[in-house]
Design an enzyme around this catalytic site. Sequence first.
Site, PDB file in Angstrom:
ATOM      1  N   HIS A 267     -38.080 -73.407  -6.649  1.00  0.00           N
ATOM      2  CA  HIS A 267     -39.174 -73.477  -5.673  1.00  0.00           C
ATOM      3  C   HIS A 267     -40.552 -73.425  -6.315  1.00  0.00           C
ATOM      4  O   HIS A 267     -41.521 -73.867  -5.728  1.00  0.00           O
ATOM      5  CB  HIS A 267     -39.012 -72.408  -4.592  1.00  0.00           C
ATOM      6  CG  HIS A 267     -38.989 -71.010  -5.122  1.00  0.00           C
ATOM      7  ND1 HIS A 267     -37.954 -70.514  -5.875  1.00  0.00           N
ATOM      8  CD2 HIS A 267     -39.882 -70.001  -5.029  1.00  0.00           C
ATOM      9  CE1 HIS A 267     -38.205 -69.263  -6.201  1.00  0.00           C
ATOM     10  NE2 HIS A 267     -39.370 -68.930  -5.704  1.00  0.00           N
TER      11      HIS A 267
ATOM     12  N   ASP B  35     -36.386 -49.033  -6.578  1.00  0.00           N
ATOM     13  CA  ASP B  35     -37.377 -50.060  -6.890  1.00  0.00           C
ATOM     14  C   ASP B  35     -38.556 -49.741  -5.982  1.00  0.00           C
ATOM     15  O   ASP B  35     -38.514 -49.977  -4.774  1.00  0.00           O
ATOM     16  CB  ASP B  35     -36.817 -51.464  -6.619  1.00  0.00           C
ATOM     17  CG  ASP B  35     -37.881 -52.544  -6.812  1.00  0.00           C
ATOM     18  OD1 ASP B  35     -39.081 -52.206  -6.873  1.00  0.00           O
ATOM     19  OD2 ASP B  35     -37.509 -53.724  -6.872  1.00  0.00           O
TER      20      ASP B  35
ATOM     21  N   LYS C 120     -48.563 -53.766  -6.402  1.00  0.00           N
ATOM     22  CA  LYS C 120     -48.560 -53.684  -4.941  1.00  0.00           C
ATOM     23  C   LYS C 120     -49.271 -52.396  -4.505  1.00  0.00           C
ATOM     24  O   LYS C 120     -50.479 -52.385  -4.349  1.00  0.00           O
ATOM     25  CB  LYS C 120     -47.111 -53.721  -4.423  1.00  0.00           C
ATOM     26  CG  LYS C 120     -46.457 -55.100  -4.470  1.00  0.00           C
ATOM     27  CD  LYS C 120     -45.827 -55.418  -5.786  1.00  0.00           C
ATOM     28  CE  LYS C 120     -45.003 -56.674  -5.746  1.00  0.00           C
ATOM     29  NZ  LYS C 120     -44.585 -57.088  -7.088  1.00  0.00           N
TER      30      LYS C 120
ATOM     31  N   PHE D 192     -34.728 -57.773  -5.354  1.00  0.00           N
ATOM     32  CA  PHE D 192     -35.780 -58.781  -5.428  1.00  0.00           C
ATOM     33  C   PHE D 192     -35.354 -59.796  -6.502  1.00  0.00           C
ATOM     34  O   PHE D 192     -34.564 -59.464  -7.389  1.00  0.00           O
ATOM     35  CB  PHE D 192     -37.131 -58.126  -5.769  1.00  0.00           C
ATOM     36  CG  PHE D 192     -38.238 -59.133  -5.867  1.00  0.00           C
ATOM     37  CD1 PHE D 192     -38.666 -59.804  -4.736  1.00  0.00           C
ATOM     38  CD2 PHE D 192     -38.821 -59.437  -7.085  1.00  0.00           C
ATOM     39  CE1 PHE D 192     -39.658 -60.778  -4.828  1.00  0.00           C
ATOM     40  CE2 PHE D 192     -39.811 -60.397  -7.179  1.00  0.00           C
ATOM     41  CZ  PHE D 192     -40.228 -61.069  -6.050  1.00  0.00           C
TER      42      PHE D 192
ATOM     43  N   ALA E 102     -41.745 -50.682  -5.630  1.00  0.00           N
ATOM     44  CA  ALA E 102     -42.920 -51.550  -5.515  1.00  0.00           C
ATOM     45  C   ALA E 102     -43.807 -51.173  -4.318  1.00  0.00           C
ATOM     46  O   ALA E 102     -45.024 -51.124  -4.423  1.00  0.00           O
ATOM     47  CB  ALA E 102     -42.490 -53.015  -5.430  1.00  0.00           C
TER      48      ALA E 102
HETATM   49  N1  F0G Z   1     -39.464 -55.547  -7.011  1.00  0.00           N
HETATM   50  C1  F0G Z   1     -39.944 -55.966  -5.828  1.00  0.00           C
HETATM   51  C2  F0G Z   1     -39.396 -55.384  -4.572  1.00  0.00           C
HETATM   52  C3  F0G Z   1     -40.919 -56.974  -5.772  1.00  0.00           C
HETATM   53  O1  F0G Z   1     -41.370 -57.383  -4.587  1.00  0.00           O
HETATM   54  C4  F0G Z   1     -41.424 -57.511  -6.975  1.00  0.00           C
HETATM   55  C5  F0G Z   1     -42.441 -58.551  -6.971  1.00  0.00           C
HETATM   56  C6  F0G Z   1     -40.903 -57.023  -8.198  1.00  0.00           C
HETATM   57  C7  F0G Z   1     -39.928 -56.037  -8.178  1.00  0.00           C
HETATM   58  C8  F0G Z   1     -41.362 -57.563  -9.525  1.00  0.00           C
HETATM   59  O2  F0G Z   1     -42.615 -57.090  -9.819  1.00  0.00           O
HETATM   60  O3  F0G Z   1     -44.061 -59.140  -9.957  1.00  0.00           O
HETATM   61  O4  F0G Z   1     -44.778 -56.952 -10.951  1.00  0.00           O
HETATM   62  O5  F0G Z   1     -42.973 -58.270 -11.995  1.00  0.00           O
HETATM   63  N2  F0G Z   1     -42.783 -59.184  -5.943  1.00  0.00           N
HETATM   64  C9  F0G Z   1     -43.828 -60.167  -5.812  1.00  0.00           C
HETATM   65  C10 F0G Z   1     -43.754 -60.808  -4.439  1.00  0.00           C
HETATM   66  C11 F0G Z   1     -43.922 -61.165  -6.898  1.00  0.00           C
HETATM   67  O6  F0G Z   1     -44.501 -61.787  -4.208  1.00  0.00           O
HETATM   68  O7  F0G Z   1     -43.023 -60.337  -3.567  1.00  0.00           O
HETATM   69  P1  F0G Z   1     -43.672 -57.915 -10.727  1.00  0.00           P
END
Ligand code: F0G
Length: 459
Positions: free
Chosen positions: A450, A216, A259, A125, A218
Amino acid sequence: MKPIYYPEPFRIKSVEPLKMLTRAERERKIAEAGYNVFSLASRDVYIDLLTDSGTGAMSSDQWAGVMLGDESYAGADCYYKVQENAKEIFGFDYIQLVHQGRAAEKVLLPILLEGKKYAIANMHFDTTRAHVELAGARAIDCTVKEALDTTKYYPFKGNMDTDRLEEHIKELGAENIGVIIMTITNNSAGGQPVSVANIRKTRDIAHKYGIKFMIDAARYAENSYFVKQREEEFKNSTIEEIVKASFEGADCFTMSAKKDAIVNMGGLIGCRDKAVFELVKQRCISFEGFITYGGMSGRDIEALARGLKEGIDEHYLRYRIGQMEYLAARLDEAGIAYQSPVGGHAVFVDAKKLLPHIPYYEFPAQALAIELYLEAGIRACDIGSYMLGNDPDTGKQLEADFEFTRLAIPRRVYTQSHLDVIADALINIKERASSIKGYKIVEEPPILRHFTAKLKPLG
Ligand code: F0G
């Protein structure tokens, strides 16, 4: 026969009013925002699909927990509760609280990458990639090639390409690789699941070469639900058992709790190695706060402890994935392409297919995101060349593998009628697709452009 989608396993107790602006007002707002959806005020958005992160609705039990949150600096009750629940769910001895996913990355990755040159993942990510690079290493992605064809069915498009992974290890030298990361689900490939067989194989390859294996996590609960649906070995398993199988033998994990733990803020680090955990605790104290609160208020920790349990409830997950499937089925009927089969947290519309006349350097996925706002006040975002940016060496616009407009669905927030508005808006846009124009950038910062760039419509 009409498929049965699983309805909401809850009823609504508290509501937040929404207002839909007129088309003329939306035209003005998006122009004022420099055609950048991140610059829109949320009050001007009707359905907000910018992210599923921290945007979920907490349950009455979580809100009750908020009142019980223990705000002690050290040793708060809620700390012990989150420890107990996380240890039980993930099977890890050492758990550290942090305030969100990127904080977990900031604390842990430099420890794993000390003196190393590379991290390899099924897909990093953005923030994970950034923290690998900030630790002085390079991030290499290694997703299976099946993910590239959005219309082709493949049950686990999030998987690691394990053959390529081994080639990379041999080529780069195992001693130079600090960590192999499995992102579940694979967000950037379309919220696509990873099979437990693939997790195990990747873990075994990592260990064969003496490399640490990290998850990871999430969207680990959504991943586990897909495993139950699609992986023969687990069809009769509980979600809890699948989570255990997924994390078995992993050396560590980072998790954005925003999430699948259905909280607005929070994160976790899990470790098995006591020596690594000691370093994690030290870094946590300097970056996040004392170890028993890790950058969070007691009330938020209490909500997280409860949310961890709610996020792995199978009835909830069936409804959650059911929402994606419902929206995807409506797009199928209308012949609108998306990363298929649909992922766990979002529908990733294939803007390259919907707007084939707009080349990547005129940002078709961004153009579609803007159309969705104009059409029905929906805020989605570009996961394509606009987000990817320019080559840092040549300054030339890079071409992304995908041009996705991501419709990320917040957890327990929108109803099926909202999903119908989204589908109807896309169908209307499809009807006038050939008249939609691309965009050019008129102002941009050098990195992560972006979020703040300004654009102008072409033609
Ligand atoms: N890893 C993954 C797979 C994520 O999707 C995200 C965040 C993070 C780590 C970082 O986590 O935002 O709590 O610091 N994804 C969000 C998105 C921002 O919109 O997909 P975080």
